[in-house]
Design a protein around this motif. Structure first.
Motif, PDB file in Angstrom:
ATOM      1  N   TYR A 184       0.871  -1.187   0.000  1.00 23.25           N
ATOM      2  CA  TYR A 184       0.000   0.000   0.000  1.00 23.25           C
ATOM      3  C   TYR A 184       0.897   1.223   0.000  1.00 23.25           C
ATOM      4  N   GLY A 207      -4.503  -6.951  11.473  1.00 23.18           N
ATOM      5  CA  GLY A 207      -3.576  -6.224  10.607  1.00 23.18           C
ATOM      6  C   GLY A 207      -2.540  -7.103   9.930  1.00 23.18           C
ATOM      7  N   ALA A 208      -2.648  -8.436  10.097  1.00 25.82           N
ATOM      8  CA  ALA A 208      -1.639  -9.347   9.531  1.00 25.82           C
ATOM      9  C   ALA A 208      -1.734  -9.436   8.017  1.00 25.82           C
ATOM     10  N   GLY A 209      -2.947  -9.225   7.473  1.00 26.83           N
ATOM     11  CA  GLY A 209      -3.104  -9.287   6.016  1.00 26.83           C
ATOM     12  C   GLY A 209      -4.181 -10.260   5.548  1.00 26.83           C
ATOM     13  N   THR A 211      -7.561 -10.043   5.344  1.00 25.39           N
ATOM     14  CA  THR A 211      -8.541  -9.483   4.405  1.00 25.39           C
ATOM     15  C   THR A 211      -7.876  -9.157   3.071  1.00 25.39           C
ATOM     16  N   SER A 234       2.080  -5.076   2.724  1.00 22.34           N
ATOM     17  CA  SER A 234       1.005  -5.794   3.411  1.00 22.34           C
ATOM     18  C   SER A 234       1.041  -7.288   3.168  1.00 22.34           C
TER      19      SER A 234
HETATM   20  N1  LIG Z   1      -6.547   0.645   1.911  1.00 20.67           N
HETATM   21  C1  LIG Z   1      -5.448   0.530   2.651  1.00 20.67           C
HETATM   22  N2  LIG Z   1      -4.498   1.494   2.651  1.00 20.67           N
HETATM   23  C2  LIG Z   1      -3.368   1.370   3.388  1.00 20.67           C
HETATM   24  N3  LIG Z   1      -3.088   0.317   4.168  1.00 20.67           N
HETATM   25  C3  LIG Z   1      -4.001  -0.661   4.228  1.00 20.67           C
HETATM   26  C4  LIG Z   1      -5.226  -0.619   3.476  1.00 20.67           C
HETATM   27  N4  LIG Z   1      -5.935  -1.765   3.731  1.00 20.67           N
HETATM   28  C5  LIG Z   1      -5.186  -2.479   4.606  1.00 20.67           C
HETATM   29  N5  LIG Z   1      -4.033  -1.827   4.898  1.00 20.67           N
HETATM   30  C6  LIG Z   1      -2.971  -2.302   5.788  1.00 20.67           C
HETATM   31  O1  LIG Z   1      -2.553  -3.593   5.364  1.00 20.67           O
HETATM   32  C7  LIG Z   1      -2.296  -4.436   6.482  1.00 20.67           C
HETATM   33  C8  LIG Z   1      -3.157  -5.686   6.389  1.00 20.67           C
HETATM   34  O2  LIG Z   1      -4.522  -5.323   6.560  1.00 20.67           O
HETATM   35  P1  LIG Z   1      -5.700  -6.394   6.541  1.00 20.67           P
HETATM   36  O3  LIG Z   1      -6.985  -5.657   6.650  1.00 20.67           O
HETATM   37  O4  LIG Z   1      -5.522  -7.284   5.372  1.00 20.67           O
HETATM   38  O5  LIG Z   1      -5.390  -7.216   7.873  1.00 20.67           O
HETATM   39  P2  LIG Z   1      -6.310  -8.278   8.627  1.00 20.67           P
HETATM   40  O6  LIG Z   1      -5.400  -9.388   9.017  1.00 20.67           O
HETATM   41  O7  LIG Z   1      -7.483  -8.620   7.795  1.00 20.67           O
HETATM   42  O8  LIG Z   1      -6.751  -7.452   9.908  1.00 20.67           O
HETATM   43  P3  LIG Z   1      -8.068  -7.593  10.818  1.00 20.67           P
HETATM   44  O9  LIG Z   1      -7.982  -8.949  11.437  1.00 20.67           O
HETATM   45  O10 LIG Z   1      -7.916  -6.495  11.812  1.00 20.67           O
HETATM   46  O11 LIG Z   1      -9.246  -7.424   9.917  1.00 20.67           O
HETATM   47  C9  LIG Z   1      -2.585  -3.605   7.730  1.00 20.67           C
HETATM   48  O12 LIG Z   1      -1.381  -3.098   8.204  1.00 20.67           O
HETATM   49  C10 LIG Z   1      -3.468  -2.484   7.218  1.00 20.67           C
HETATM   50  O13 LIG Z   1      -3.270  -1.317   7.963  1.00 20.67           O
END
Ligand SMILES: Nc1ncnc2c1ncn2[C@@H]1O[C@H](COP(=O)(O)OP(=O)(O)OP(=O)(O)O)[C@@H](O)[C@H]1O
Length: 257
Positions: free
Chosen positions: A11, A38-40, A42, A17
């Motif tokens: 990003y 925030g691990a990634g 999603t 990410s």
């Molecule tokens: N649109 C975006 N712009 C900038 N950074 C992003 C964006 N979307 C996600 N990130 C960053 O990418 C990383 C992974 O995010 P992601 O949402 O995939 O994590 P996650 O494991 O699904 O988290 P959670 O369990 O909290 O939903 C995080 O550090 C997040 O801040």
């Protein structure tokens, strides 16, 4: 089979990410992606059907690289990838049946879709799918009058209406109570087995992943730190996946006592 190879996502300039993420998910199995906030998780799920454009790698669904698909091909591929969401994403004033029929929208002309033109065969199929998820008696009920668990089951029936090869589930039980969680996860597991679907699911709840998943992918800070059968996940593996996540560390330690 879904095979993800060396997937990268950054990003902005340097916010890495996903770092060379590789894993497989097999038909007939529930594959859970677990890891700290925030691990990634999603980002992986949304990259798989290219809702997020990643920066490199391969995403092979039955040997077709989704990343290489042109717009028309991608539309076709997506039609066979169901999605279910934490907040259900149903159209509230519409009935359960109408929401399930919406699963067929992607395969229709814009005009037929706009006017909600569905054949009798499609309606019969949608009713059968509602029956399959235990909601036969709720077909004509507005979705905003259903419980969270019932709404999620409508979401599953809608995904099935797409005749999917794969269903991507983004935190599908995060808003549900334990009983509804059990019902929804039982349905997903049964669907994987009976319809030989690939079910790829993001989960926060380790216990649910351990109970229902066949295969676990552990991610920490954008990198895969474990991939294997659920039977191989022990406390050491969990600590690797959730390292620096104090809440989970406490939970694992508490379990040991
Ligand atoms: N649109 C975006 N712009 C900038 N950074 C992003 C964006 N979307 C996600 N990130 C960053 O990418 C990383 C992974 O995010 P992601 O949402 O995939 O994590 P996650 O494991 O699904 O988290 P959670 O369990 O909290 O939903 C995080 O550090 C997040 O801040």
């Amino acid at each position: 089979m879904l095979k993800v190879n060396q997937l990268d996502k950054t990003y902005g300039k340097d916010k890495h990410s996903l770092k060379a993420v590789s894993f497989t998910a097999q038909p007939g199995e529930v594959t859970a992606i677990i890891g700290p906030s925030g691990a990634g998780k999603t980002t992986i799920l949304r990259s798989v059907n290219q809702l997020i454009r990643d920066d490199g790698g391969q995403i092979l669904l039955d040997d077709q690289d989704i990343r290489q698909a042109n717009k028309a091909e991608l539309r076709k591929i997506r039609h066979h990838i169901g999605m279910i969401f934490q907040n259900y994403n149903l159209i509230s004033p519409l009935t359960a049946l109408e929401n399930v029929l919406h699963g067929r929208l992607g395969g229709k002309s814009t005009l037929a879709g706009m006017f909600g033109l569905y054949s009798n065969a499609e309606k019969t199929e949608a009713l059968a799918l509602l029956d399959e998820v235990g909601l036969k008696d709720y077909a004509y009920q507005r979705c905003d009058q259903l419980s969270g668990g019932q709404q999620q089951r409508v979401g599953i029936a809608r995904a099935l209406m797409q005749h999917p090869k794969m269903i991507l589930c983004d935190e599908p039980i995060a808003s549900l109570d334990p009983k509804s969680t059990q019902i929804v996860m039982d349905i997903l597991r049964k669907l994987a087995q009976e319809k030989q679907l690939i079910i790829l699911i993001n989960l926060h709840q380790i216990d649910v992943a351990m109970t229902y998943a066949d295969h676990i992918i552990g991610i920490n800070s954008g990198a895969i730190v474990f991939e294997g059968p659920t039977t191989e996940v022990d406390d050491q593996v969990l600590q690797r996946i959730y390292r620096q996540d104090t809440e989970i560390k406490t939970m694992v330690t508490a379990d040991e006592n």
